[in-house]
Design a protein around this motif. Structure first.
Motif, PDB file in Angstrom:
ATOM      1  N   THR A  54      55.467  45.381  29.014  1.00 60.35           N
ATOM      2  CA  THR A  54      54.912  45.415  30.370  1.00 60.35           C
ATOM      3  C   THR A  54      53.723  46.352  30.440  1.00 60.35           C
ATOM      4  O   THR A  54      52.727  46.072  31.112  1.00 60.35           O
ATOM      5  CB  THR A  54      55.992  45.857  31.371  1.00 60.35           C
ATOM      6  N   LEU A  55      53.808  47.472  29.729  1.00 63.30           N
ATOM      7  CA  LEU A  55      52.697  48.421  29.710  1.00 63.30           C
ATOM      8  C   LEU A  55      51.452  47.782  29.106  1.00 63.30           C
ATOM      9  O   LEU A  55      50.337  47.928  29.631  1.00 63.30           O
ATOM     10  CB  LEU A  55      53.088  49.671  28.923  1.00 63.30           C
ATOM     11  N   ALA A  56      51.616  47.059  27.997  1.00 63.72           N
ATOM     12  CA  ALA A  56      50.473  46.394  27.367  1.00 63.72           C
ATOM     13  C   ALA A  56      49.887  45.325  28.280  1.00 63.72           C
ATOM     14  O   ALA A  56      48.656  45.182  28.384  1.00 63.72           O
ATOM     15  CB  ALA A  56      50.902  45.788  26.035  1.00 63.72           C
ATOM     16  N   ALA A  57      50.747  44.560  28.950  1.00 65.93           N
ATOM     17  CA  ALA A  57      50.256  43.535  29.871  1.00 65.93           C
ATOM     18  C   ALA A  57      49.511  44.156  31.038  1.00 65.93           C
ATOM     19  O   ALA A  57      48.485  43.635  31.492  1.00 65.93           O
ATOM     20  CB  ALA A  57      51.435  42.686  30.377  1.00 65.93           C
ATOM     21  N   LEU A  58      50.018  45.279  31.535  1.00 67.30           N
ATOM     22  CA  LEU A  58      49.353  45.967  32.644  1.00 67.30           C
ATOM     23  C   LEU A  58      47.976  46.473  32.223  1.00 67.30           C
ATOM     24  O   LEU A  58      47.010  46.386  32.992  1.00 67.30           O
ATOM     25  CB  LEU A  58      50.234  47.121  33.116  1.00 67.30           C
ATOM     26  N   ALA A  59      47.863  46.988  31.005  1.00 72.44           N
ATOM     27  CA  ALA A  59      46.566  47.476  30.511  1.00 72.44           C
ATOM     28  C   ALA A  59      45.556  46.343  30.417  1.00 72.44           C
ATOM     29  O   ALA A  59      44.379  46.517  30.744  1.00 72.44           O
ATOM     30  CB  ALA A  59      46.755  48.142  29.149  1.00 72.44           C
ATOM     31  N   ARG A  60      46.014  45.182  29.981  1.00 68.58           N
ATOM     32  CA  ARG A  60      45.099  44.030  29.892  1.00 68.58           C
ATOM     33  C   ARG A  60      44.736  43.498  31.274  1.00 68.58           C
ATOM     34  O   ARG A  60      43.636  42.970  31.484  1.00 68.58           O
ATOM     35  CB  ARG A  60      45.734  42.918  29.050  1.00 68.58           C
ATOM     36  N   ALA A  61      45.643  43.630  32.234  1.00 74.47           N
ATOM     37  CA  ALA A  61      45.411  43.092  33.574  1.00 74.47           C
ATOM     38  C   ALA A  61      44.455  43.960  34.388  1.00 74.47           C
ATOM     39  O   ALA A  61      43.871  43.484  35.364  1.00 74.47           O
ATOM     40  CB  ALA A  61      46.738  42.955  34.314  1.00 74.47           C
ATOM     41  N   ARG A  62      44.300  45.221  34.015  1.00 70.67           N
ATOM     42  CA  ARG A  62      43.505  46.138  34.835  1.00 70.67           C
ATOM     43  C   ARG A  62      42.096  45.627  35.092  1.00 70.67           C
ATOM     44  O   ARG A  62      41.602  45.646  36.225  1.00 70.67           O
ATOM     45  CB  ARG A  62      43.428  47.516  34.169  1.00 70.67           C
ATOM     46  N   SER A  63      41.423  45.161  34.059  1.00 71.70           N
ATOM     47  CA  SER A  63      40.045  44.705  34.208  1.00 71.70           C
ATOM     48  C   SER A  63      39.954  43.500  35.140  1.00 71.70           C
ATOM     49  O   SER A  63      39.043  43.420  35.977  1.00 71.70           O
ATOM     50  CB  SER A  63      39.464  44.359  32.831  1.00 71.70           C
ATOM     51  N   VAL A  64      40.885  42.576  35.009  1.00 71.07           N
ATOM     52  CA  VAL A  64      40.873  41.380  35.861  1.00 71.07           C
ATOM     53  C   VAL A  64      41.116  41.767  37.312  1.00 71.07           C
ATOM     54  O   VAL A  64      40.462  41.260  38.229  1.00 71.07           O
ATOM     55  CB  VAL A  64      41.935  40.375  35.385  1.00 71.07           C
ATOM     56  N   LEU A  65      42.050  42.690  37.548  1.00 68.94           N
ATOM     57  CA  LEU A  65      42.309  43.151  38.908  1.00 68.94           C
ATOM     58  C   LEU A  65      41.096  43.855  39.499  1.00 68.94           C
ATOM     59  O   LEU A  65      40.711  43.614  40.647  1.00 68.94           O
ATOM     60  CB  LEU A  65      43.510  44.101  38.909  1.00 68.94           C
ATOM     61  N   SER A  66      40.502  44.733  38.726  1.00 71.05           N
ATOM     62  CA  SER A  66      39.362  45.501  39.215  1.00 71.05           C
ATOM     63  C   SER A  66      38.191  44.595  39.561  1.00 71.05           C
ATOM     64  O   SER A  66      37.588  44.711  40.638  1.00 71.05           O
ATOM     65  CB  SER A  66      38.952  46.533  38.164  1.00 71.05           C
ATOM     66  N   ALA A  67      37.861  43.678  38.667  1.00 70.79           N
ATOM     67  CA  ALA A  67      36.764  42.753  38.938  1.00 70.79           C
ATOM     68  C   ALA A  67      37.104  41.820  40.096  1.00 70.79           C
ATOM     69  O   ALA A  67      36.244  41.499  40.930  1.00 70.79           O
ATOM     70  CB  ALA A  67      36.447  41.942  37.684  1.00 70.79           C
ATOM     71  N   GLY A  68      38.360  41.407  40.180  1.00 67.85           N
ATOM     72  CA  GLY A  68      38.761  40.510  41.262  1.00 67.85           C
ATOM     73  C   GLY A  68      38.636  41.157  42.621  1.00 67.85           C
ATOM     74  O   GLY A  68      38.150  40.540  43.581  1.00 67.85           O
ATOM     75  N   VAL A  69      39.065  42.417  42.737  1.00 67.05           N
ATOM     76  CA  VAL A  69      38.936  43.129  44.007  1.00 67.05           C
ATOM     77  C   VAL A  69      37.462  43.309  44.359  1.00 67.05           C
ATOM     78  O   VAL A  69      37.053  43.153  45.519  1.00 67.05           O
ATOM     79  CB  VAL A  69      39.663  44.486  43.933  1.00 67.05           C
ATOM     80  N   PHE A  70      36.644  43.638  43.363  1.00 62.51           N
ATOM     81  CA  PHE A  70      35.207  43.795  43.600  1.00 62.51           C
ATOM     82  C   PHE A  70      34.616  42.528  44.205  1.00 62.51           C
ATOM     83  O   PHE A  70      33.899  42.572  45.211  1.00 62.51           O
ATOM     84  CB  PHE A  70      34.498  44.149  42.294  1.00 62.51           C
ATOM     85  N   TRP A  71      34.912  41.383  43.591  1.00 66.20           N
ATOM     86  CA  TRP A  71      34.302  40.144  44.054  1.00 66.20           C
ATOM     87  C   TRP A  71      34.861  39.701  45.398  1.00 66.20           C
ATOM     88  O   TRP A  71      34.132  39.152  46.228  1.00 66.20           O
ATOM     89  CB  TRP A  71      34.492  39.042  43.014  1.00 66.20           C
ATOM     90  N   LYS A  72      36.137  39.933  45.636  1.00 67.88           N
ATOM     91  CA  LYS A  72      36.703  39.597  46.941  1.00 67.88           C
ATOM     92  C   LYS A  72      35.974  40.343  48.049  1.00 67.88           C
ATOM     93  O   LYS A  72      35.654  39.775  49.102  1.00 67.88           O
ATOM     94  CB  LYS A  72      38.199  39.932  46.973  1.00 67.88           C
ATOM     95  N   TYR A  73      35.728  41.613  47.818  1.00 68.48           N
ATOM     96  CA  TYR A  73      35.048  42.401  48.844  1.00 68.48           C
ATOM     97  C   TYR A  73      33.573  42.030  48.936  1.00 68.48           C
ATOM     98  O   TYR A  73      33.017  41.902  50.034  1.00 68.48           O
ATOM     99  CB  TYR A  73      35.187  43.890  48.535  1.00 68.48           C
ATOM    100  N   ALA A  74      32.933  41.857  47.789  1.00 69.57           N
ATOM    101  CA  ALA A  74      31.498  41.537  47.794  1.00 69.57           C
ATOM    102  C   ALA A  74      31.220  40.214  48.487  1.00 69.57           C
ATOM    103  O   ALA A  74      30.186  40.048  49.142  1.00 69.57           O
ATOM    104  CB  ALA A  74      30.957  41.504  46.367  1.00 69.57           C
TER     105      ALA A  74
END
Length: 463
Positions: A166-186
């Motif tokens: 789960t820790l490894a999956a969370l580390a890989r998911a961070r970038s997708v979450l961060s970029a996704g939140v950025f684009w949702k707001y933008a």
């Protein structure tokens, strides 16, 4: 990080001049090492244009604080309705008194006095997490720093555990979450425009939810029951989802900002081996197994703390954003309701009136012996106003101890010195494509630190 808008002589005086910053807002986020305007040449508020959107960049420090602290007039990005599926019912999406109440609830557990003894546990947890860092092949630095920080936040701040998978999956998911939140707001002014990688974002959010649930269930309370997760649980007996949403926000925020800092720190360590040797020598003196527990503190590691401050100065989040709730004025500039208002933190951090040689990476400028003495508070690394990061005190301890522990056990080297390292388009700037070797430390005496290095190989190419 400085760009002259409107030609070689900087911004023209007229506010009506459209060439002042065409598409500047997006370029500034893509390129945190390219300040949109020189503070001494721009007006206190500059009207900019990013495609069809009009934005207003606030350059005057007093106005920056006024906008950043004016929650009644200016809405923070995380409270925007477009992010409701991400923030849920937690404090990140709440406003006004509801937001203040949730923060006040967590404040005693996240205050500096309670966290002063966190250093030894951060050191020990870092050593355990580094066991999973490959030593025989290049590693993806943003992913590995995300894994390291997530593990540290969960183990030392949230008093819990998580499975390695789960820790490894969370580390890989961070970038997708961060970029996704950025684009949702933008893209929020145009809700009919689909945000990029929508399906990937939903999968990554599912990963974050699973990790949060696991942390919630495996939590081990402090003896006094006043740790942050215990406080959240007790306050949400009849609303467990609220506690989970708050915990999710703390977990994501803790990973996002600190992982970015450590990833850029690795980049600079690879470019400046003299600083790496100096931090290692300091870590040997402070972090040894026989060191007193009260010695494992950032104030005992001035070289490491200065290095992190310089990383933050050059690579920290370039600006904060707000939107006025109704038509208002910022200084003398009329600003319509809902317009994007940007607060250029990166500009303040590279202001030549504040910092000598602002484009140079020089951690020694933060040395206790440096003159004049610089104020770390001027970096505003955790934002300002009501949205000031609630985990700031934890990060102030976790980041330098983790970096010193990393350097004490591994030697970081760039894999291909001529490879371009770009800046990712996420909530916080990340060195996209950065791979490094993290070889086990060679047993030799620490080198005598030399002068701060100038520009070396592997420069960041700004898009």
């Amino acid at each position: 990080m400085i760009e002259d808008g409107g030609g070689a002589r900087g911004c023209p005086a007229s506010r009506e001049e459209p060439r002042v910053a065409h598409s500047r807002t997006l370029r500034f986020w893509l390129d945190p090492a390219n300040i949109a305007v020189r503070l001494g040449q721009a007006g206190p508020v500059v009207r900019t244009k990013a495609g069809p959107a009009v934005a207003f960049q606030v350059n005057d420090p007093s106005l920056i604080r006024k906008v950043g602290c004016g929650e009644d007039i200016f809405q923070a990005w995380s409270a925007d309705p477009c992010l409701r599926d991400f923030t849920g019912d937690g404090f990140a999406g709440a406003e006004g008194q509801a937001h203040r109440d949730r923060r006040a609830l967590m404040k005693p557990a996240l205050a500096a006095p309670r966290l002063t003894a966190l250093g030894p546990s951060v050191r020990d947890s870092t050593e355990g997490l580094l066991a999973g860092l490959p030593a025989d092949r290049p590693v993806d630095v943003p992913v590995e720093m995300s894994r390291l920080v997530a593990g540290l936040v969960i183990e030392t701040v949230l008093n819990s555990g998580i499975s390695p998978d789960t820790l490894a999956a969370l580390a890989r998911a961070r970038s997708v979450l961060s970029a996704g939140v950025f684009w949702k707001y933008a893209l929020s002014p145009w809700p009919w425009v689909p945000a990029p990688r929508g399906r990937a974002f939903r999968r990554a959010l599912g990963t974050l939810n699973e990790a949060t649930q696991e942390v919630y269930e495996r939590h081990q309370p402090d003896a006094d029951g006043n740790d942050v997760v215990s406080l959240l649980k007790r306050s949400s007996d009849n609303r467990p989802d609220a506690a989970l949403h708050d915990l999710r926000a703390l977990l994501f925020a803790g990973i996002e900002a600190t992982a970015s800092t450590l990833a850029w720190a690795c980049y600079e360590l690879g470019r400046h081996p003299d600083h790496q040797a100096a931090i290692r020598a300091e870590a040997d003196a402070v972090l040894g197994a026989d060191a007193p527990a009260d010695a494992v503190r950032p104030e005992q590691m001035p070289r490491t703390a200065g290095f992190i401050r310089e990383v933050t100065r050059l690579h920290g989040i370039p600006f904060l954003v707000r939107r006025p709730r109704h038509a208002t004025y910022v200084g003398e500039q009329p600003v319509p309701a809902g317009a994007l208002v940007t607060l250029p933190m990166g500009a303040l951090r590279r202001d030549p009136a504040r910092y000598a040689r602002p484009e140079e990476f020089d951690p020694l400028r933060w040395s206790p012996e440096a003159h004049p003495q610089l104020s770390p508070a001027a970096l505003l690394p955790y934002g300002l106003g009501p949205r000031y990061c609630p985990g700031a005190a934890a990060s102030e301890i976790l980041t330098p101890v983790a970096l010193a522990s990393l350097v004490r056990s591994r030697t970081l080297r760039t894999t291909t010195p001529d490879r371009t390292v770009r800046v990712s388009l996420e909530l916080t700037p990340m060195p996209k494509g950065l791979t490094m070797l993290a070889a086990p430390r060679e047993p030799h005496p620490p080198l005598v630190p030399g002068p701060a290095s100038g520009e070396e190989a592997d420069p960041v190419r700004r898009p």
